[in-house]
Design a protein around this motif. Structure first.
Motif, PDB file in Angstrom:
ATOM      1  N   GLU A   1       1.662   0.681   5.432  1.00 45.45           N
ATOM      2  CA  GLU A   1       1.855   1.071   4.028  1.00 45.45           C
ATOM      3  C   GLU A   1       2.652  -0.140   3.318  1.00 45.45           C
ATOM      4  OE1 GLU A   1       0.335   3.564   0.559  1.00 45.45           O
ATOM      5  OE2 GLU A   1       0.744   4.350   2.246  1.00 45.45           O
TER       6      GLU A   1
ATOM      7  N   THR B   1      -4.794  -2.281  -6.391  1.00 45.44           N
ATOM      8  CA  THR B   1      -5.811  -0.981  -5.928  1.00 45.44           C
ATOM      9  C   THR B   1      -6.149  -1.490  -5.131  1.00 45.44           C
ATOM     10  OG1 THR B   1      -4.825   0.349  -7.574  1.00 45.44           O
ATOM     11  CG2 THR B   1      -6.732   0.839  -6.138  1.00 45.44           C
ATOM     12  N   MET B   2      -7.696  -2.031  -5.924  1.00 47.09           N
ATOM     13  CA  MET B   2      -8.807  -2.433  -4.896  1.00 47.09           C
ATOM     14  C   MET B   2      -8.961  -3.782  -4.439  1.00 47.09           C
ATOM     15  SD  MET B   2     -11.369  -4.044  -8.668  1.00 47.09           S
ATOM     16  CE  MET B   2     -11.539  -4.979  -7.654  1.00 47.09           C
TER      17      MET B   2
ATOM     18  N   LYS C   1      -6.233  -3.842  -2.180  1.00 44.59           N
ATOM     19  CA  LYS C   1      -5.297  -2.549  -0.826  1.00 44.59           C
ATOM     20  C   LYS C   1      -6.312  -2.047  -0.424  1.00 44.59           C
ATOM     21  CE  LYS C   1      -1.617   0.657  -0.247  1.00 44.59           C
ATOM     22  NZ  LYS C   1      -0.178   1.946  -1.022  1.00 44.59           N
ATOM     23  N   GLN C   2      -7.226  -1.055  -1.070  1.00 41.60           N
ATOM     24  CA  GLN C   2      -8.182  -0.625  -0.740  1.00 41.60           C
ATOM     25  C   GLN C   2      -8.601  -1.191   0.799  1.00 41.60           C
ATOM     26  OE1 GLN C   2      -9.799   1.352  -3.672  1.00 41.60           O
ATOM     27  NE2 GLN C   2      -8.632   2.921  -3.762  1.00 41.60           N
ATOM     28  N   LYS C   3      -9.302  -2.449  -0.379  1.00 41.96           N
ATOM     29  CA  LYS C   3      -9.816  -3.820   1.055  1.00 41.96           C
ATOM     30  C   LYS C   3      -9.910  -3.229   2.141  1.00 41.96           C
ATOM     31  CE  LYS C   3     -13.166  -7.583   0.578  1.00 41.96           C
ATOM     32  NZ  LYS C   3     -13.253  -8.623   0.155  1.00 41.96           N
TER      33      LYS C   3
ATOM     34  N   ALA D   1      -6.859  -2.675   3.538  1.00 41.51           N
ATOM     35  CA  ALA D   1      -6.201  -1.554   4.544  1.00 41.51           C
ATOM     36  C   ALA D   1      -7.380  -1.585   5.550  1.00 41.51           C
ATOM     37  CB  ALA D   1      -6.031  -0.413   3.799  1.00 41.51           C
ATOM     38  N   LYS D   2      -8.580  -1.344   4.757  1.00 37.52           N
ATOM     39  CA  LYS D   2      -9.954  -1.150   5.773  1.00 37.52           C
ATOM     40  C   LYS D   2     -10.174  -2.092   6.734  1.00 37.52           C
ATOM     41  CE  LYS D   2     -14.863   0.281   5.568  1.00 37.52           C
ATOM     42  NZ  LYS D   2     -16.049   0.675   3.977  1.00 37.52           N
TER      43      LYS D   2
ATOM     44  N   LEU E   1      -4.992   5.396   4.295  1.00 40.60           N
ATOM     45  CA  LEU E   1      -4.372   5.374   3.108  1.00 40.60           C
ATOM     46  C   LEU E   1      -4.043   7.117   2.653  1.00 40.60           C
ATOM     47  CD1 LEU E   1      -5.169   2.600   0.801  1.00 40.60           C
ATOM     48  CD2 LEU E   1      -3.246   2.490   2.274  1.00 40.60           C
TER      49      LEU E   1
END
Length: 94
Positions: A49, A78-79, A81-83, A85-86, A92
């Protein structure tokens, strides 16, 4: 996410204690060895991470250079990072 080793130990110990209390876990080797391996895995996951955060920040730096008018960096972080990470299969924690 920055957690100290002591904090990670508490998390892993709490999980171990709960699993043992409910008889949901049996160790094939010494509990200490299993605990140490669990610690290694959790620390490695947090490291992934941290590496992801660095990658996202570099991407946002490039975007800022391309778009001097600016944007909401925190929201974009945030947007993105989430994308990512997926895409990379990173879970996360928080």
């Amino acid at each position: 996410m920055k957690l100290q080793t002591v904090q990670i130990e508490r998390i892993v110990r709490s999980i171990f204690d709960r699993l043992k209390a409910k008889d949901l876990i049996q160790f094939k080797g010494p509990e200490k060895d299993v605990f140490n391996r669990a610690m290694e895995l959790v620390i490695a996951d947090f490291k992934r991470e941290d590496d992801l955060n660095l990658e996202v920040n570099k991407m946002l730096d490039d975007l800022e250079r391309q778009n001097p008018d600016g944007f909401d960096r925190r929201k974009m972080f945030t947007m993105v990072k989430q994308k990512l990470a997926k895409q990379k299969g990173i879970v996360l924690w928080f």
